[in-house]
Enzyme design. Structure first.
Site, PDB file in Angstrom:
ATOM      1  CD  GLU A  39     -46.715  28.232  22.668  1.00 41.49           C
ATOM      2  OE1 GLU A  39     -47.861  28.008  22.215  1.00 41.49           O
ATOM      3  OE2 GLU A  39     -45.685  27.783  22.133  1.00 41.49           O
ATOM      4  CG  HIS A  43     -49.057  30.046  18.365  1.00 37.92           C
ATOM      5  ND1 HIS A  43     -49.104  29.793  17.010  1.00 37.92           N
ATOM      6  CD2 HIS A  43     -47.960  29.402  18.822  1.00 37.92           C
ATOM      7  CE1 HIS A  43     -48.082  29.038  16.662  1.00 37.92           C
ATOM      8  NE2 HIS A  43     -47.371  28.785  17.744  1.00 37.92           N
TER       9      HIS A  43
END
EC number: 3.5.1.88
Length: 189
Positions: free
Chosen positions: A160, A163
């Site tokens: 994550e 990202h």
């Protein structure tokens, strides 16, 4: 409610998916508070087989703001329990402005490789990541947390955070030998 049609794909032009996301200031705006709720709601619903089927959602354990085309350093993480007697999630929070402040030399990877809600195809190969990390982040109230994570939750959080930096999991796969991993890598799953 976030649906699959709202999630940016890696082959779409004109998105923020490959950009470095902007830091979030506190207090959160109403729009940012709603985004945090929506990201976590997607994960909760996607992990319920019946609801996921009803809404056509792919199951996920993490969803970052850039995946819904919002350039903010915010991601929801929901790693479900692996204990049949206790369904308390291993890790559940919206992580804002996350920073990995320490990491193990030991690497870890998922045996089956990684997937991503923003990638609609299987990409074979190991994604080596640090097996243990210390993560510092702010929650939706702006409170700072420092947590130590290992194995699968550490891998999910690193995915994550990538990202938020415009990086996708397949950027880490060895292009010449996708199933080569650093010596001593621990495999999960």
């Amino acid at each position: 409610m976030i649906l699959m049609k709202d999630i940016v794909r890696d082959d779409q032009e004109g998105t923020v998916l490959r950009d470095y996301a902007a830091k979030v200031s506190f207090p959160l705006t109403e729009e940012e508070q709603q985004l945090a709720k929506d990201l976590m709601e997607y994960l909760e619903i996607s992990q319920d087989e019946e609801l996921a089927e009803k809404y056509g959602l792919r199951a996920g354990v993490g969803l970052a703001a850039p995946q819904v085309n919002v350039s903010k350093q915010m991601a929801a993480v929901l790693v479900p329990s692996d204990d049949e007697e206790d369904d308390t999630p291993i890790f559940k929070d919206v992580i804002i402005n996350p920073v990995i402040i320490s990491e193990s030399v030991q690497m870890g990877a998922l045996t089956e490789g990684e997937g991503c809600l923003s990638v609609d195809r299987d990409i074979a190969g190991y994604v080596p990541r640090h097996d243990r990390i210390t993560l510092k982040y702010q929650d939706v109230q702006g409170e700072t947390h420092k947590v130590r994570l290992k194995h699968y939750p550490a891998i999910v959080c690193q995915h994550e955070i990538d990202h938020l930096h415009g990086v996708l999991f397949y950027d880490h796969i060895n292009k010449d030998n996708p199933f080569e991993a650093p010596e001593g890598t621990v495999f999960f799953g």
